[in-house]
Write a protein that holds these residues in place. Structure first.
Motif, PDB file in Angstrom:
ATOM      1  N   ARG A 109      -2.854  -4.111   7.620  1.00  0.00           N
ATOM      2  CA  ARG A 109      -4.090  -3.604   7.016  1.00  0.00           C
ATOM      3  C   ARG A 109      -4.048  -2.089   6.904  1.00  0.00           C
ATOM      4  O   ARG A 109      -4.494  -1.524   5.908  1.00  0.00           O
ATOM      5  CB  ARG A 109      -5.307  -4.026   7.846  1.00  0.00           C
ATOM      6  N   SER A 154      -4.285  -0.077   3.506  1.00  0.00           N
ATOM      7  CA  SER A 154      -5.369   0.895   3.381  1.00  0.00           C
ATOM      8  C   SER A 154      -4.833   2.259   2.952  1.00  0.00           C
ATOM      9  O   SER A 154      -5.435   2.930   2.103  1.00  0.00           O
ATOM     10  CB  SER A 154      -6.115   1.012   4.717  1.00  0.00           C
ATOM     11  N   TRP A 163     -10.958   3.647  -2.941  1.00  0.00           N
ATOM     12  CA  TRP A 163     -11.354   3.996  -1.576  1.00  0.00           C
ATOM     13  C   TRP A 163     -12.228   2.914  -0.955  1.00  0.00           C
ATOM     14  O   TRP A 163     -12.159   2.693   0.253  1.00  0.00           O
ATOM     15  CB  TRP A 163     -12.047   5.350  -1.555  1.00  0.00           C
ATOM     16  N   ASP A 164     -13.019   2.223  -1.769  1.00  0.00           N
ATOM     17  CA  ASP A 164     -13.785   1.091  -1.238  1.00  0.00           C
ATOM     18  C   ASP A 164     -12.844  -0.005  -0.748  1.00  0.00           C
ATOM     19  O   ASP A 164     -13.091  -0.625   0.296  1.00  0.00           O
ATOM     20  CB  ASP A 164     -14.742   0.541  -2.294  1.00  0.00           C
ATOM     21  N   ASN A 165     -11.764  -0.261  -1.501  1.00  0.00           N
ATOM     22  CA  ASN A 165     -10.776  -1.245  -1.054  1.00  0.00           C
ATOM     23  C   ASN A 165     -10.137  -0.807   0.268  1.00  0.00           C
ATOM     24  O   ASN A 165      -9.915  -1.624   1.163  1.00  0.00           O
ATOM     25  CB  ASN A 165      -9.694  -1.455  -2.118  1.00  0.00           C
ATOM     26  N   LEU A 209     -11.529   1.125   2.503  1.00  0.00           N
ATOM     27  CA  LEU A 209     -12.545   1.024   3.552  1.00  0.00           C
ATOM     28  C   LEU A 209     -12.827  -0.424   3.944  1.00  0.00           C
ATOM     29  O   LEU A 209     -13.247  -0.673   5.077  1.00  0.00           O
ATOM     30  CB  LEU A 209     -13.828   1.719   3.102  1.00  0.00           C
ATOM     31  N   ASN A 210     -12.602  -1.369   3.035  1.00  0.00           N
ATOM     32  CA  ASN A 210     -12.738  -2.775   3.409  1.00  0.00           C
ATOM     33  C   ASN A 210     -11.694  -3.161   4.447  1.00  0.00           C
ATOM     34  O   ASN A 210     -11.946  -4.014   5.292  1.00  0.00           O
ATOM     35  CB  ASN A 210     -12.619  -3.673   2.185  1.00  0.00           C
ATOM     36  N   LEU A 211     -10.539  -2.528   4.375  1.00  0.00           N
ATOM     37  CA  LEU A 211      -9.471  -2.818   5.336  1.00  0.00           C
ATOM     38  C   LEU A 211      -9.612  -2.017   6.621  1.00  0.00           C
ATOM     39  O   LEU A 211      -9.372  -2.537   7.709  1.00  0.00           O
ATOM     40  CB  LEU A 211      -8.111  -2.535   4.686  1.00  0.00           C
ATOM     41  N   PRO A 245     -12.586   0.245   7.974  1.00  0.00           N
ATOM     42  CA  PRO A 245     -13.912   0.808   7.718  1.00  0.00           C
ATOM     43  C   PRO A 245     -14.227   2.094   8.488  1.00  0.00           C
ATOM     44  O   PRO A 245     -15.162   2.788   8.147  1.00  0.00           O
ATOM     45  CB  PRO A 245     -14.861  -0.314   8.122  1.00  0.00           C
ATOM     46  N   THR A 262     -11.230   8.896   4.367  1.00  0.00           N
ATOM     47  CA  THR A 262     -11.546   8.126   3.163  1.00  0.00           C
ATOM     48  C   THR A 262     -13.033   8.210   2.855  1.00  0.00           C
ATOM     49  O   THR A 262     -13.434   8.367   1.692  1.00  0.00           O
ATOM     50  CB  THR A 262     -11.108   6.654   3.339  1.00  0.00           C
ATOM     51  N   LYS A 284     -14.622   9.841  -0.500  1.00  0.00           N
ATOM     52  CA  LYS A 284     -15.526   9.032  -1.313  1.00  0.00           C
ATOM     53  C   LYS A 284     -16.831   9.792  -1.556  1.00  0.00           C
ATOM     54  O   LYS A 284     -17.366   9.786  -2.677  1.00  0.00           O
ATOM     55  CB  LYS A 284     -15.808   7.704  -0.609  1.00  0.00           C
TER      56      LYS A 284
END
Length: 197
Positions: free
Chosen positions: A52, A56, A79-81, A83-85, A87, A92, A96
Motif C-alpha cells: 500500500r 501510495s 492524491w485522493d487515491n 490517501l485512500n491507501l 490516510p 499528500t 492536496k
C-alpha cells in the motif's frame, strides 16, 4: 434411587497417564502451529502495508507531476487515491490543500490542511498552508494564529515573516479601518434619520 457414577476399572491409572501425555503433546503442536500461523499473518500484514505504501507513493508522484502541469483536478484525484491507501500522509494532505486552493475551492482546502495539521502538529509547512487556506475563506484571525504557529515552529523562515504574516496583519488593519469607516457612516445615517422625520 441410585446415583450415577463411573465404574472404576483396574487399568485406569495407566490410561490417565497416557492421556495426559497425549494432551501435553497436542498442546505443544498447537502452540507451534499457532506460532507459525501468527508469523505468517504478521508477515502478510507487513507485506500488505508495504505494498500500500509503494502504491501510495506512486499516486503521490503522479499527483505532483500533474500539479506541475497545472492539471489540478487530476492531481487532486491522484492524491485522493494515495490517501485512500495511506490516510495519514501529511505531505499528500498538504499538497492536496494547495491544489484545492488553486482550484478556488477554499473550504475543502481548509479541511485538507486541518487534517495535515492533525496528523503532523509539529510540521510548520502544514500550518503555513492552513493559514493560506484560512485567508482564502476570509478568516483573518485564524490565519494569523496559523502563521504564528508556523513561525513558532520555524522562526528562521523569512517567507512566513515577510509575506504571510505581514500580509495578514495588513489585511486585518485594512479590515479594521473599513469597519471603522462603515461604523461612522452608519452613525451619520442614524443621526440624519433622527433629525429628519
Amino acid at each position: 434411587m441410585t446415583a450415577f457414577g463411573w465404574k472404576r476399572k483396574s487399568g485406569e491409572n495407566v490410561l490417565k497417564a497416557t492421556s495426559l501425555k497425549f494432551s501435553a503433546d497436542s498442546e505443544v503442536e498447537n502452540v507451534t502451529a499457532n506460532d507459525t500461523w501468527l508469523k505468517r499473518y504478521k508477515r502478510r500484514k507487513k507485506d500488505d502495508e508495504e505494498s500500500r505504501k509503494i502504491r501510495s507513493e506512486e499516486f503521490k508522484a503522479e499527483g505532483i507531476r500533474l500539479a506541475q502541469l497545472n492539471r489540478f483536478n487530476e492531481a487532486v484525484a491522484a492524491w485522493d487515491n494515495a490517501l485512500n491507501l495511506m490516510p495519514r500522509d501529511e505531505k499528500t494532505l498538504e499538497m492536496k490543500a494547495q491544489a484545492l486552493l488553486q482550484l478556488n475551492t477554499p473550504f475543502p482546502a481548509v479541511q485538507a490542511a486541518e487534517r495535515a495539521v492533525k496528523v503532523s502538529p509539529t510540521w510548520w509547512v502544514a500550518y503555513q498552508t492552513l493559514g493560506r487556506c484560512q485567508l482564502g475563506i476570509g478568516d483573518l484571525k485564524m490565519a494569523k494564529i496559523s502563521f504564528s504557529k508556523a513561525i513558532h515552529l520555524n522562526p528562521i523562515e523569512r517567507e512566513l515573516w515577510e509575506e504571510d504574516l505581514k500580509w495578514t496583519l495588513n489585511l486585518i488593519e485594512e479590515k479594521a479601518r473599513l469597519d471603522a469607516v462603515e461604523t461612522t457612516q452608519v452613525e451619520k445615517e442614524v443621526k440624519l434619520e433622527a433629525i429628519l422625520p
